[in-house]
Design a protein around this motif. Sequence first.
Motif, PDB file in Angstrom:
ATOM      1  N   ARG A 140       0.817  -1.164   0.182  1.00  0.00           N
ATOM      2  CA  ARG A 140       0.068  -0.018   0.115  1.00  0.00           C
ATOM      3  C   ARG A 140       1.000   1.158   0.200  1.00  0.00           C
ATOM      4  NH1 ARG A 140      -2.099   0.431   6.232  1.00  0.00           N
ATOM      5  NH2 ARG A 140      -2.970   2.198   5.461  1.00  0.00           N
ATOM      6  N   LEU A 141       0.325   2.284  -0.445  1.00  0.00           N
ATOM      7  CA  LEU A 141       0.886   3.634  -0.636  1.00  0.00           C
ATOM      8  C   LEU A 141       0.853   4.311   0.892  1.00  0.00           C
ATOM      9  CD1 LEU A 141      -0.043   4.983  -3.975  1.00  0.00           C
ATOM     10  CD2 LEU A 141       2.094   4.243  -3.363  1.00  0.00           C
ATOM     11  N   GLY A 142       1.808   5.253   1.238  1.00  0.00           N
ATOM     12  CA  GLY A 142       1.799   5.991   2.315  1.00  0.00           C
ATOM     13  C   GLY A 142       2.794   5.949   3.347  1.00  0.00           C
ATOM     14  N   LEU A 163       0.758   4.871   8.969  1.00  0.00           N
ATOM     15  CA  LEU A 163       0.831   4.606  10.568  1.00  0.00           C
ATOM     16  C   LEU A 163      -0.193   5.607  11.174  1.00  0.00           C
ATOM     17  CD1 LEU A 163       2.638   3.326  12.964  1.00  0.00           C
ATOM     18  CD2 LEU A 163       3.440   5.576  13.140  1.00  0.00           C
ATOM     19  N   LEU A 164      -0.119   6.777  10.713  1.00  0.00           N
ATOM     20  CA  LEU A 164      -0.931   7.678  11.247  1.00  0.00           C
ATOM     21  C   LEU A 164      -2.545   7.528  10.514  1.00  0.00           C
ATOM     22  CD1 LEU A 164       1.059  11.103  10.830  1.00  0.00           C
ATOM     23  CD2 LEU A 164       0.342   9.997  12.888  1.00  0.00           C
ATOM     24  N   ASN A 185      -8.896  12.659  13.995  1.00  0.00           N
ATOM     25  CA  ASN A 185      -9.795  12.719  13.016  1.00  0.00           C
ATOM     26  C   ASN A 185      -9.104  11.807  11.709  1.00  0.00           C
ATOM     27  OD1 ASN A 185     -12.384  12.342  11.885  1.00  0.00           O
ATOM     28  ND2 ASN A 185     -11.496  14.104  10.681  1.00  0.00           N
ATOM     29  N   ARG A 186      -8.923  10.403  11.781  1.00  0.00           N
ATOM     30  CA  ARG A 186      -8.124   9.864  10.669  1.00  0.00           C
ATOM     31  C   ARG A 186      -8.479  10.073   9.312  1.00  0.00           C
ATOM     32  NH1 ARG A 186      -8.093   4.062  14.147  1.00  0.00           N
ATOM     33  NH2 ARG A 186      -7.061   4.660  15.705  1.00  0.00           N
ATOM     34  N   THR A 228       1.674   5.375  18.637  1.00  0.00           N
ATOM     35  CA  THR A 228       1.647   3.952  18.970  1.00  0.00           C
ATOM     36  C   THR A 228       1.149   3.679  20.328  1.00  0.00           C
ATOM     37  OG1 THR A 228       3.590   3.677  17.385  1.00  0.00           O
ATOM     38  CG2 THR A 228       2.885   1.768  19.043  1.00  0.00           C
ATOM     39  N   GLY A 229       1.538   4.272  21.338  1.00  0.00           N
ATOM     40  CA  GLY A 229       1.248   3.899  22.569  1.00  0.00           C
ATOM     41  C   GLY A 229      -0.112   4.215  22.934  1.00  0.00           C
ATOM     42  N   GLU A 230      -0.783   5.477  22.216  1.00  0.00           N
ATOM     43  CA  GLU A 230      -1.934   5.911  22.546  1.00  0.00           C
ATOM     44  C   GLU A 230      -2.802   4.899  21.857  1.00  0.00           C
ATOM     45  OE1 GLU A 230      -0.519  10.471  22.480  1.00  0.00           O
ATOM     46  OE2 GLU A 230      -1.411   9.537  20.692  1.00  0.00           O
TER      47      GLU A 230
END
Lengths: 602, 135
Positions: free
Chosen positions: A374-376, A381-382, A389-390, A479-481
């Motif tokens: 996949r691209l990105g 990750l974000l 708001n993803r 990551t932790g959140e």
Amino acid sequence: MRVVAQTGAGIITNQGAYPDPRGEGKAYWRQVAIYDDRFLPEFEVIAGYIHEQKAVAIQQLLHCGRYGGIDLGYCVQPSAVPQTLPHFRPPREMSREEIRTTIAEYAAAARRAIKAGFDGVEITSFMGYLLANFNSRFTNRRTDEYGGSIEGRARFMVELIYAIKEAIGDDHPLCARLNGAELMDRYGGNDEEECLELMKIAAGAGVDMISVTVGWQESPVSSIARDVAPGHWNYLAARAKKAVGEVPVAFGVRLPDAGMADHSIAAGEFDFWEVCRPFLADPQRLHKLAENRPEDIKPCIGCMLCLSRLFRDLPYLCTVNPALGHEVEPVYHPAPAVVRKNIVVVGGGPAGLECAVTAARRGHRVTLCERRRRLGGQLSLLVDRDLANRSDLAQLTGYYAAQVAKLGIDLRLDTAFSAEYYRQKCPDTDVVVLACGSAVDRTRWSALDPAGVLLDAVSAVPPGPRVTVLGGGKVGLVTGEYLAQNGCRVTIIEEGRRLAEDVMPTWKWRHTAWVEELDIDVVTGCRVAAIGPESVRLVDRQGRETVVEHDSVAAATPRVPENGLLTALEFAVDELYIVGDAVSPRGLYQAIHDGYRLGVRL
Amino acid sequence: MALEQDALALWQSLLDRQDRYFGRIKGGRIGIVERATFASPPGAVLVWDIAGGRARAGADRYRCPGGYDLLLVVPDGARWADPGRLAPDPVAALRRLIRRGEVLFFVPAGRDELRARGFEDLVEALGVPFLGTCH
């Protein structure tokens, strides 16, 4: 300003100009002044640009009050209420004489704006500026006629409206930006009912349009950042619209999507859609919509880089629009390629994508190789893990995917690019761009991790229920959140003194708040002495040892560039470049800007 | 907020264990005052006077301005005289209370002055981004 005029907007409001010669109203480095006729020529030029595009020209008049006095050692307010953020200046209370002088200066500034050719003016009681300071219970504790009841606090606004209306006459509209919500409740600020009441008072005093805004600069909760869903505040505009009768209402707070705005206008929630940050991201968005090319619009991701810069006394930058602020520099504009080249971009993260798209747009033949399916890159990750708001971030990867397809870029996913691959699969290549990103420096940890249990926080999701994350920068925090929200008991270990050191200033608070809300344990100022399958051993500066137990452990730091191909390709290709984290691990905006700056000149 | 000598001694005992917060500060004053007093001075204020990397607890008469670098406005009630409310880590406890809106945080001193005297870490430890604005 010519670029702004060409956005296609029907009404264009020029940046807030401070009206006083003392500079008490000035909050921003390079903020324009309008307290003297000697400034007229510049305002005439700007009004002319707007009129060339057949738009209505409005000049905002902005005395920043509590946030002003940037060049002075103080700010002025109705009452001397101390600041809640260190950035702003200590306060002085305005005397009645100073209030009257300020109103007169506003009126003179309004007259000057009209003289310069503007069609109307706008005053601003929002975000905690002077007019808001008078209106708010938080900052107005006066006991004279300018304080007390809501009518008393609104007196400054009413006198200001009368004075400006008298100065500019009925042929020129006066708009007022007013808070629908201050978000300063905990400090004793106005509630939403009082905000509505103030709008009614402004309408009754004769303003010709009300722009509804949300929050103050120092509001302890989010108003315009990415953690607020688009459309969240529309109800405030709808309430205002019902309350102020025939006075038109404008609105645009955290409403970056034209489709949503259209729907709201059709539903009668407000009359005009206001756009600011989305135009920074893509000044051509309205034209692209008109041409039925929505896939070509670069989305505003609400990252707040623009405002982070503004409050550091630096010019605006936009994460997704590297040309912002460089509109008159030809080197920042994609011109058709003089020599059409075959370009291979290695890495489908933000830097590689931006470079590939920009180069292809100029006519180059581009191949994009990405080792994942996949691209990105790290943007993914974000998209996968960020608590805000993803969809904003997903829109950005969607934009790039659409451009890759539309521009005919030869996309090779799941492709492990190597010198061998290059020799066999990339004939006639003129340029290779390495945009391979970064990875955790495993050499930093290998001696401490004899069992080899340490995971890379970017490429793996550490299994719970107890997870230790090494590194309290943005990768470790995200990551932790994410893990904590999904039920893990998370400990973040940061060897430095503070968390979020690589996070932009306007977003740091969000991470530290999430860390507390999610009950994440944080250890700072400790050195990792040993990593094992069930625990890590830490040593603080005094030599005291602590053990943190876990089921898995992942490292988010330190990150090192993935630039191993540089040497292998140095004497194998005509032109070899490296961009983004592969140069030095940084962030999203640096990656996109790196990619763009190379793409426009290849 | 009545601050007896015994309470001040307990405050001092608590502050003596917080050198990691105060060690970098070259000098300054933090005030902790109840809302009623903040709204209508005068009244009592608990002060932490910082010098030589150490904070010294004291009681004073609240004035505005009163030379405070940071001012923490707490709910009315005698419990704030009790340092046990913020033990064992008063800065972390205050950060949580600020976040919840129970304690109001003010910065009477200027940014450059605070930075020059080493307040940056403490302000951040209280959950306020030293250079952050606009959410």
